[in-house]
Write a protein that holds these residues in place. Structure first.
Motif, PDB file in Angstrom:
ATOM      1  N   LEU A 128      48.198  12.827  73.173  1.00  0.00           N
ATOM      2  CA  LEU A 128      49.559  13.304  73.010  1.00  0.00           C
ATOM      3  C   LEU A 128      49.571  14.691  72.382  1.00  0.00           C
ATOM      4  O   LEU A 128      48.639  15.074  71.674  1.00  0.00           O
ATOM      5  N   GLY A 129      50.634  15.422  72.637  1.00  0.00           N
ATOM      6  CA  GLY A 129      50.939  16.676  71.943  1.00  0.00           C
ATOM      7  C   GLY A 129      49.825  17.686  71.949  1.00  0.00           C
ATOM      8  O   GLY A 129      49.269  18.035  72.990  1.00  0.00           O
ATOM      9  N   ALA A 130      49.489  18.156  70.739  1.00  0.00           N
ATOM     10  CA  ALA A 130      48.537  19.265  70.596  1.00  0.00           C
ATOM     11  C   ALA A 130      47.146  18.879  71.092  1.00  0.00           C
ATOM     12  O   ALA A 130      46.418  19.720  71.630  1.00  0.00           O
ATOM     13  N   ILE A 131      46.765  17.616  70.929  1.00  0.00           N
ATOM     14  CA  ILE A 131      45.428  17.203  71.369  1.00  0.00           C
ATOM     15  C   ILE A 131      45.357  17.274  72.890  1.00  0.00           C
ATOM     16  O   ILE A 131      44.364  17.728  73.454  1.00  0.00           O
ATOM     17  N   ASP A 132      46.446  16.864  73.536  1.00  0.00           N
ATOM     18  CA  ASP A 132      46.481  16.960  74.997  1.00  0.00           C
ATOM     19  C   ASP A 132      46.311  18.404  75.443  1.00  0.00           C
ATOM     20  O   ASP A 132      45.480  18.699  76.303  1.00  0.00           O
ATOM     21  N   SER A 133      47.070  19.315  74.834  1.00  0.00           N
ATOM     22  CA  SER A 133      46.980  20.700  75.332  1.00  0.00           C
ATOM     23  C   SER A 133      45.634  21.338  75.006  1.00  0.00           C
ATOM     24  O   SER A 133      45.095  22.095  75.815  1.00  0.00           O
ATOM     25  N   THR A 134      45.060  21.025  73.838  1.00  0.00           N
ATOM     26  CA  THR A 134      43.748  21.587  73.495  1.00  0.00           C
ATOM     27  C   THR A 134      42.674  21.029  74.412  1.00  0.00           C
ATOM     28  O   THR A 134      41.836  21.757  74.947  1.00  0.00           O
ATOM     29  N   PHE A 135      42.697  19.708  74.615  1.00  0.00           N
ATOM     30  CA  PHE A 135      41.635  19.102  75.414  1.00  0.00           C
ATOM     31  C   PHE A 135      41.759  19.469  76.889  1.00  0.00           C
ATOM     32  O   PHE A 135      40.750  19.621  77.586  1.00  0.00           O
ATOM     33  N   ARG A 136      42.993  19.670  77.346  1.00  0.00           N
ATOM     34  CA  ARG A 136      43.237  20.130  78.723  1.00  0.00           C
ATOM     35  C   ARG A 136      42.483  21.446  78.971  1.00  0.00           C
ATOM     36  O   ARG A 136      41.841  21.619  80.005  1.00  0.00           O
ATOM     37  N   GLN A 137      42.556  22.314  77.980  1.00  0.00           N
ATOM     38  CA  GLN A 137      41.872  23.611  78.081  1.00  0.00           C
ATOM     39  C   GLN A 137      40.350  23.424  78.068  1.00  0.00           C
ATOM     40  O   GLN A 137      39.624  24.067  78.814  1.00  0.00           O
ATOM     41  N   VAL A 138      39.873  22.518  77.228  1.00  0.00           N
ATOM     42  CA  VAL A 138      38.434  22.231  77.139  1.00  0.00           C
ATOM     43  C   VAL A 138      37.913  21.714  78.478  1.00  0.00           C
ATOM     44  O   VAL A 138      36.859  22.122  78.966  1.00  0.00           O
ATOM     45  N   VAL A 139      38.675  20.807  79.074  1.00  0.00           N
ATOM     46  CA  VAL A 139      38.278  20.190  80.346  1.00  0.00           C
ATOM     47  C   VAL A 139      38.114  21.267  81.428  1.00  0.00           C
ATOM     48  O   VAL A 139      37.173  21.237  82.215  1.00  0.00           O
ATOM     49  N   VAL A 140      39.009  22.232  81.421  1.00  0.00           N
ATOM     50  CA  VAL A 140      38.960  23.286  82.444  1.00  0.00           C
ATOM     51  C   VAL A 140      37.901  24.336  82.102  1.00  0.00           C
ATOM     52  O   VAL A 140      37.066  24.685  82.944  1.00  0.00           O
ATOM     53  N   GLU A 141      37.906  24.812  80.852  1.00  0.00           N
ATOM     54  CA  GLU A 141      37.057  25.968  80.520  1.00  0.00           C
ATOM     55  C   GLU A 141      35.618  25.578  80.217  1.00  0.00           C
ATOM     56  O   GLU A 141      34.695  26.296  80.576  1.00  0.00           O
TER      57      GLU A 141
END
Ligand SMILES: [Zn+2]
Length: 311
Positions: free
Chosen positions: A114-127
């Motif tokens: 949820l929230g900030a963890i989702d957006s941070t991990f989304r970036q990790v998954v891609v980058e």
């Protein structure tokens, strides 16, 4: 056919491979520790496929030669990190995990952060893990067989870690690829939205009945020879579920909220610093609480506060 396992230093970096007949285990960097992992190259007379191309495969792409198909045991970032190296080959995942490779939003739903963890991990998954959506990825089903010419691979659906988690049995080499039933001291991981503790337990029972000579894991262990050695490790791995549950019951001698349970840590160690610790503790231990409540071992004293009964 060569059935002995041969180990050799594969390149100037000291990277190791293990060879069992037509199966090459590409041992991951950091001894296969996350974010790395061990990948398998299976080269039949007619077709060559790669299983779970990890981050460690990226620097070795040139040595792998032709790859006709990519098989992923499940849709987690570390198992698909090298998929992008094979844009012209079809990619395969079990139908239950297939949505995860088709779009990043679906991928994130598997974790359920949820929230900030989702957006941070989304970036990790891609980058960091090179997530590349592939809307035309193909579905695997339990019992599917790939005939590579002299070597066959059979798909075994083994859910729990994710909904679509699969094992692959390769013959005649008799290698069972266990993916994230990784026999590690961490124990079974069922901390995502798409994980299920009870499916994992059923899978562990099922896996104990599968005959094979070689057992390969994605992380740490690499390859284990012989069923006796495998079963011993599997038992130790599976027992961690009961240990977590015993520790939980102990902790619930006095009423505790879910937040207190999460803060106490039953899955990770207190010194483990990963961004998703809290989410994983919550999802994992909530499944234990729910089934203990169902079985009558734990009662909800106030909304969201639990106590072990009869203690
Ligand atoms: Zn996984």
């Amino acid at each position: 056919m060569k059935t002995e396992m041969t180990g050799s230093t594969h390149d100037g970096n000291g990277t190791q491979v293990l060879t069992i007949g037509n199966v090459t285990v590409l041992l991951g960097d950091l001894s296969g520790r996350y974010p790395h992992g061990n990948s398998l190259l299976v080269a039949g007379a007619e077709e060559r496929l790669i299983i779970d191309p990890s981050l460690s495969v990226i620097s070795r792409r040139a040595e792998l030669g032709r790859v006709d198909r990519v098989l992923n045991s499940h849709c987690h970032e570390d198992h698909i990190a090298g998929n992008h190296l094979f844009p012209d080959a079809p990619w395969y995942l079990h139908e239950a995990d297939l949505p995860g490779i088709q779009s990043l939003d679906n991928m994130m739903a598997i974790y359920g952060y949820l929230g900030a963890i989702d957006s941070t991990f989304r970036q990790v998954v891609v980058e960091q893990f090179h997530y590349t959506p592939r809307p035309d990825a193909r579905a695997l089903h339990d019992g599917d067989v790939f005939d590579l010419g002299g070597t066959r691979l059979r798909v075994i659906h083994a859910p729990g870690h994710t909904r679509g988690h699969c094992l692959f049995h390769i013959e005649p080499e008799d290698v069972l690829y266990l993916a994230d039933i990784d026999l590690s001291s961490f124990g079974p991981y069922y901390g995502d939205a798409w994980s299920s503790l009870e499916d994992f337990e059923r899978t562990l029972k099922q896996v104990a009945g599968i005959e094979a000579r070689w057992f390969a894991t994605f992380h740490h262990v690499g390859v284990v020879e012989g069923r006796a050695a495998f079963l011993e490790r599997l038992e130790r791995f599976a027992a961690i579920i009961a240990t977590r549950e015993r520790r939980l019951l102990d902790f619930l001698r006095t009423p505790r909220s879910v937040d207190e349970i999460v803060a106490h840590r039953f899955v990770f160690r207190p010194q483990d610093q990963v961004m998703f610790v809290e989410a994983v503790e919550r999802r994992s231990m909530q499944q234990h609480i729910e089934r203990l409540v169902r079985a009558g071992g734990v009662a909800e004293v106030d909304p969201g506060r639990y106590i072990a009964r009869g203690q």
